[in-house]
Design an enzyme around this catalytic site. Structure first.
Site: not given
Ligand code: 4NP
Length: 163
Positions: A8, A11, A13-15, A128
């Site tokens: 993602c 790294n 939340c989703r992945s 996201d």
């Molecule tokens: P992820 O979520 O890609 O699912 O881990 C996010 C975590 C942090 C951010 C964006 C999405 N950020 O902008 O910091």
């Protein structure tokens, strides 16, 4: 032996959610010897951080334990893994741009391609959840669980069972 890298943006939340859900499905299927799972982010902002507490809580409520430390995807991952599984179109594009050659680029897939129920559903993104509320993390789990089950079904056809 299929080696899977879920990817993602951050790294956190989703992945890592997909990694934990897939690890659980693989363990339940007694296929730990045959399928390896890991996760990474296309961005570097959260490198070294544990998974987001909201993601960890949502997963724990479903009996799924999240662990690990965020890292950024690197070009060597295209050698170390058989499939790089992107959570959304943007991750997919960024991964393909990072791929060193066409063979590596062909390893990049979208997670929800593996959810048979998602076919024809329009966007195949796992949205996201970072800037939203708790319901976004539950939605991530719903989408990830359905797609990982489909992915495991595809892999099972290819890997030997120990039973
Ligand atoms: P992820 O979520 O890609 O699912 O881990 C996010 C975590 C942090 C951010 C964006 C999405 N950020 O902008 O910091």
């Amino acid at each position: 032996m299929p080696r899977l890298l879920f990817v993602c943006l951050g790294n956190i939340c989703r992945s890592p959610t997909a990694e934990a859900v897939m690890a659980r499905l693989v363990a339940d299927a007694r296929l730990e010897h045959a399928i390896e799972v890991d996760s990474a982010g296309t961005g570097a902002w959260h490198v070294g951080s544990p998974p987001d507490e909201r993601a960890t809580a949502a997963a724990a409520a479903r009996g799924v334990a999240m662990r690990g430390t965020a890292r950024q995807v690197r070009r060597e991952d295209f050698d170390a893994f058989d499939l790089l599984v992107a959570m959304d179109d943007e991750n997919h594009r960024n991964l393909r741009a990072l791929a060193p050659d066409a063979e590596a680029a062909a390893k990049v897939r979208l997670l929800r391609e593996f959810d048979p129920a998602a076919a024809g559903a329009g966007s195949l993104d796992v949205p996201d959840p970072y800037y939203g509320g708790a319901d976004g993390f539950d939605r991530v789990l719903d989408l990830v669980e359905a797609a990982c089950a489909g992915l495991l079904d595809e892999l099972r056809a290819a890997v030997p069972s120990r039973d």
